[in-house]
Design a protein around this motif. Structure first.
Motif, PDB file in Angstrom:
ATOM      1  N   LEU A 128       0.861  -1.176   0.000  1.00  0.00           N
ATOM      2  CA  LEU A 128       0.000   0.000   0.000  1.00  0.00           C
ATOM      3  C   LEU A 128       0.902   1.232   0.000  1.00  0.00           C
ATOM      4  O   LEU A 128       1.861   1.319   0.772  1.00  0.00           O
ATOM      5  N   GLU A 129       0.583   2.158  -0.903  1.00  0.00           N
ATOM      6  CA  GLU A 129       1.400   3.366  -0.995  1.00  0.00           C
ATOM      7  C   GLU A 129       0.818   4.452  -0.103  1.00  0.00           C
ATOM      8  O   GLU A 129      -0.373   4.753  -0.156  1.00  0.00           O
ATOM      9  N   VAL A 130       1.686   5.034   0.699  1.00  0.00           N
ATOM     10  CA  VAL A 130       1.268   6.069   1.649  1.00  0.00           C
ATOM     11  C   VAL A 130       1.856   7.417   1.220  1.00  0.00           C
ATOM     12  O   VAL A 130       3.045   7.510   0.910  1.00  0.00           O
ATOM     13  N   ASN A 131       1.022   8.427   1.207  1.00  0.00           N
ATOM     14  CA  ASN A 131       1.476   9.789   0.910  1.00  0.00           C
ATOM     15  C   ASN A 131       1.942  10.396   2.225  1.00  0.00           C
ATOM     16  O   ASN A 131       1.238  11.148   2.891  1.00  0.00           O
ATOM     17  N   ILE A 132       3.157  10.028   2.568  1.00  0.00           N
ATOM     18  CA  ILE A 132       3.646  10.302   3.929  1.00  0.00           C
ATOM     19  C   ILE A 132       3.948  11.792   4.137  1.00  0.00           C
ATOM     20  O   ILE A 132       3.914  12.290   5.246  1.00  0.00           O
ATOM     21  N   GLY A 133       4.211  12.509   3.053  1.00  0.00           N
ATOM     22  CA  GLY A 133       4.486  13.937   3.174  1.00  0.00           C
ATOM     23  C   GLY A 133       3.250  14.794   2.925  1.00  0.00           C
ATOM     24  O   GLY A 133       3.343  16.014   2.872  1.00  0.00           O
ATOM     25  N   ARG A 134       2.101  14.143   2.753  1.00  0.00           N
ATOM     26  CA  ARG A 134       0.835  14.830   2.509  1.00  0.00           C
ATOM     27  C   ARG A 134       0.945  15.853   1.386  1.00  0.00           C
ATOM     28  O   ARG A 134       0.517  17.004   1.520  1.00  0.00           O
ATOM     29  N   GLU A 135       1.498  15.428   0.259  1.00  0.00           N
ATOM     30  CA  GLU A 135       1.672  16.350  -0.865  1.00  0.00           C
ATOM     31  C   GLU A 135       0.504  16.211  -1.836  1.00  0.00           C
ATOM     32  O   GLU A 135       0.156  15.106  -2.236  1.00  0.00           O
ATOM     33  N   GLU A 136      -0.036  17.335  -2.249  1.00  0.00           N
ATOM     34  CA  GLU A 136      -1.138  17.396  -3.216  1.00  0.00           C
ATOM     35  C   GLU A 136      -0.865  16.546  -4.455  1.00  0.00           C
ATOM     36  O   GLU A 136      -1.718  15.838  -4.956  1.00  0.00           O
ATOM     37  N   SER A 137       0.342  16.691  -4.976  1.00  0.00           N
ATOM     38  CA  SER A 137       0.681  16.130  -6.281  1.00  0.00           C
ATOM     39  C   SER A 137       0.973  14.631  -6.252  1.00  0.00           C
ATOM     40  O   SER A 137       1.127  14.006  -7.282  1.00  0.00           O
ATOM     41  N   LYS A 138       1.083  14.057  -5.065  1.00  0.00           N
ATOM     42  CA  LYS A 138       1.537  12.663  -4.996  1.00  0.00           C
ATOM     43  C   LYS A 138       0.391  11.681  -4.854  1.00  0.00           C
ATOM     44  O   LYS A 138      -0.639  11.991  -4.269  1.00  0.00           O
ATOM     45  N   SER A 139       0.625  10.471  -5.354  1.00  0.00           N
ATOM     46  CA  SER A 139      -0.360   9.423  -5.099  1.00  0.00           C
ATOM     47  C   SER A 139      -0.093   8.830  -3.715  1.00  0.00           C
ATOM     48  O   SER A 139       0.824   9.238  -3.015  1.00  0.00           O
ATOM     49  N   GLY A 140      -0.911   7.854  -3.342  1.00  0.00           N
ATOM     50  CA  GLY A 140      -0.784   7.278  -2.010  1.00  0.00           C
ATOM     51  C   GLY A 140      -1.900   7.771  -1.109  1.00  0.00           C
ATOM     52  O   GLY A 140      -2.493   8.811  -1.357  1.00  0.00           O
ATOM     53  N   VAL A 141      -2.214   6.982  -0.084  1.00  0.00           N
ATOM     54  CA  VAL A 141      -3.250   7.402   0.866  1.00  0.00           C
ATOM     55  C   VAL A 141      -2.610   8.139   2.039  1.00  0.00           C
ATOM     56  O   VAL A 141      -1.448   7.914   2.362  1.00  0.00           O
ATOM     57  N   PHE A 142      -3.373   9.012   2.646  1.00  0.00           N
ATOM     58  CA  PHE A 142      -2.886   9.676   3.852  1.00  0.00           C
ATOM     59  C   PHE A 142      -2.853   8.647   4.977  1.00  0.00           C
ATOM     60  O   PHE A 142      -3.653   7.698   4.991  1.00  0.00           O
ATOM     61  N   PRO A 143      -1.934   8.829   5.920  1.00  0.00           N
ATOM     62  CA  PRO A 143      -1.790   7.845   7.003  1.00  0.00           C
ATOM     63  C   PRO A 143      -3.105   7.511   7.702  1.00  0.00           C
ATOM     64  O   PRO A 143      -3.369   6.353   8.010  1.00  0.00           O
ATOM     65  N   GLU A 144      -3.964   8.506   7.911  1.00  0.00           N
ATOM     66  CA  GLU A 144      -5.212   8.233   8.647  1.00  0.00           C
ATOM     67  C   GLU A 144      -6.194   7.414   7.811  1.00  0.00           C
ATOM     68  O   GLU A 144      -7.148   6.858   8.351  1.00  0.00           O
ATOM     69  N   GLU A 145      -5.991   7.353   6.490  1.00  0.00           N
ATOM     70  CA  GLU A 145      -6.884   6.551   5.636  1.00  0.00           C
ATOM     71  C   GLU A 145      -6.426   5.094   5.531  1.00  0.00           C
ATOM     72  O   GLU A 145      -7.144   4.244   5.007  1.00  0.00           O
ATOM     73  N   LEU A 146      -5.235   4.848   6.010  1.00  0.00           N
ATOM     74  CA  LEU A 146      -4.625   3.533   5.824  1.00  0.00           C
ATOM     75  C   LEU A 146      -5.401   2.389   6.497  1.00  0.00           C
ATOM     76  O   LEU A 146      -5.651   1.367   5.846  1.00  0.00           O
ATOM     77  N   PRO A 147      -5.822   2.532   7.748  1.00  0.00           N
ATOM     78  CA  PRO A 147      -6.518   1.410   8.394  1.00  0.00           C
ATOM     79  C   PRO A 147      -7.770   0.968   7.631  1.00  0.00           C
ATOM     80  O   PRO A 147      -8.004  -0.227   7.456  1.00  0.00           O
ATOM     81  N   ARG A 148      -8.556   1.950   7.149  1.00  0.00           N
ATOM     82  CA  ARG A 148      -9.781   1.604   6.441  1.00  0.00           C
ATOM     83  C   ARG A 148      -9.484   0.883   5.124  1.00  0.00           C
ATOM     84  O   ARG A 148     -10.110  -0.118   4.793  1.00  0.00           O
ATOM     85  N   LEU A 149      -8.509   1.397   4.394  1.00  0.00           N
ATOM     86  CA  LEU A 149      -8.123   0.748   3.132  1.00  0.00           C
ATOM     87  C   LEU A 149      -7.659  -0.680   3.399  1.00  0.00           C
ATOM     88  O   LEU A 149      -8.050  -1.625   2.715  1.00  0.00           O
ATOM     89  N   LEU A 150      -6.842  -0.819   4.406  1.00  0.00           N
ATOM     90  CA  LEU A 150      -6.285  -2.129   4.737  1.00  0.00           C
ATOM     91  C   LEU A 150      -7.385  -3.124   5.108  1.00  0.00           C
ATOM     92  O   LEU A 150      -7.407  -4.260   4.623  1.00  0.00           O
ATOM     93  N   GLU A 151      -8.322  -2.678   5.951  1.00  0.00           N
ATOM     94  CA  GLU A 151      -9.399  -3.566   6.379  1.00  0.00           C
ATOM     95  C   GLU A 151     -10.236  -4.056   5.206  1.00  0.00           C
ATOM     96  O   GLU A 151     -10.687  -5.197   5.185  1.00  0.00           O
ATOM     97  N   ASN A 152     -10.445  -3.185   4.229  1.00  0.00           N
ATOM     98  CA  ASN A 152     -11.229  -3.579   3.060  1.00  0.00           C
ATOM     99  C   ASN A 152     -10.420  -4.430   2.084  1.00  0.00           C
ATOM    100  O   ASN A 152     -10.894  -5.428   1.557  1.00  0.00           O
ATOM    101  N   ILE A 153      -9.193  -4.025   1.862  1.00  0.00           N
ATOM    102  CA  ILE A 153      -8.396  -4.668   0.823  1.00  0.00           C
ATOM    103  C   ILE A 153      -7.970  -6.072   1.244  1.00  0.00           C
ATOM    104  O   ILE A 153      -7.829  -6.969   0.411  1.00  0.00           O
TER     105      ILE A 153
END
Ligand SMILES: *Cc1c(COP(=O)(O)O)cnc(C)c1O
Length: 240
Positions: A128-153
């Motif tokens: 899972l790709e995380v947008n760890i620097g919270r940059e507009e231009s980058k792909s990846g999920v924000f850290p706080e979105e990670l648990p939900r994505l993980l639980e579903n995926i």
């Protein structure tokens, strides 16, 4: 070509030494850390030359390049990972060729991958790709979105989550990315301790040419190095 081979050999040798040194400094075994050669824009010929060097595997950003080099046998028996942004309509070319897909950042993409892997009778390993620097231009999920994505995926039948990947902001100063690497590692450790079904957290993909030493000091298990091995990239114009 012999000149290029010699240069790449020297560079890989140096990278291996620095990887080893960083691993020891961090109290880790050097064998724990995988060296991925990011071979985007490099020709099949150059890639084939580099396959004989002590790199562990390859990584591509664009599906078309991955397909072309894979089908031409350029990776010399080594495996290749998909490390760039993956469009859903290109998943069918990727599953069955890529060992690991580093860039999954939505449930929808996960669903397409799982379906394709099912069709081919495979189980596709993903990060899972995380947008760890919270940059507009980058792909990846924000850290706080990670648990939900993980639980579903992790409920998808033909996918196995193996870890996390991030590309931190481009930093001006050495050492500036360490807090990002450290934050990603913390997320990795948290998930690991929760023991989700179908999730085997053993890959932390972070660190590139300019910051792989810091990434290893902060716990990377896989570093993705391009220019450090091949020299500066030459981008060709897109053909229409
Ligand atoms: C190009 C690329 C790399 C390697 O970058 P270098 O700075 O050339 O080492 C690593 N990861 C990803 C996702 C890339 O696109």
């Amino acid at each position: 070509m012999e000149e290029m081979r010699r240069k790449m050999e020297e560079r890989v040798h140096l990278i291996r030494q620095q990887m080893e040194e960083a691993a020891r400094k961090a109290g880790r075994a050097p064998e724990e850390i995988t060296l991925l050669a990011a071979s985007k824009t490099q020709s099949a010929e150059i890639v084939a030359l580099s396959a004989a060097l002590p790199i562990d595997l390859f990584g591509e950003n664009r599906v078309q390049e991955l397909v072309d080099k894979f089908d031409a046998g350029a990776y010399g028996g080594k495996q290749v990972d998909m490390i760039g942004h993956l469009q859903k309509n290109k998943v069918k070319y990727t599953v069955g060729r890529a060992r690991l897909i580093h860039s999954v950042d939505s449930l929808e993409l996960g669903q397409v991958i799982s379906k394709e892997a099912g069709k081919k009778g495979l189980c596709q390993d993903i990060l899972l790709e995380v947008n760890i620097g919270r940059e507009e231009s980058k792909s990846g999920v924000f850290p706080e979105e990670l648990p939900r994505l993980l639980e579903n995926i992790c409920q998808l039948p033909h996918i196995r989550v193996r870890g996390l990947m991030a590309i931190p902001p481009i930093s001006a100063k050495e050492g500036q990315n360490r807090p990002y690497f450290s934050a990603l590692r913390q997320l990795f450790v948290d998930i690991k301790s929760k023991r989700y079904d179908n999730v085997h957290m053993d890959c932390l993909s972070m660190g590139m040419t300019h910051d792989y030493v810091d990434a290893i000091l902060e716990g990377a298990t896989l570093v993705r190095i391009g220019t450090g091995i091949y020299g500066p990239r030459i981008y060709k114009e897109e053909t229409p």
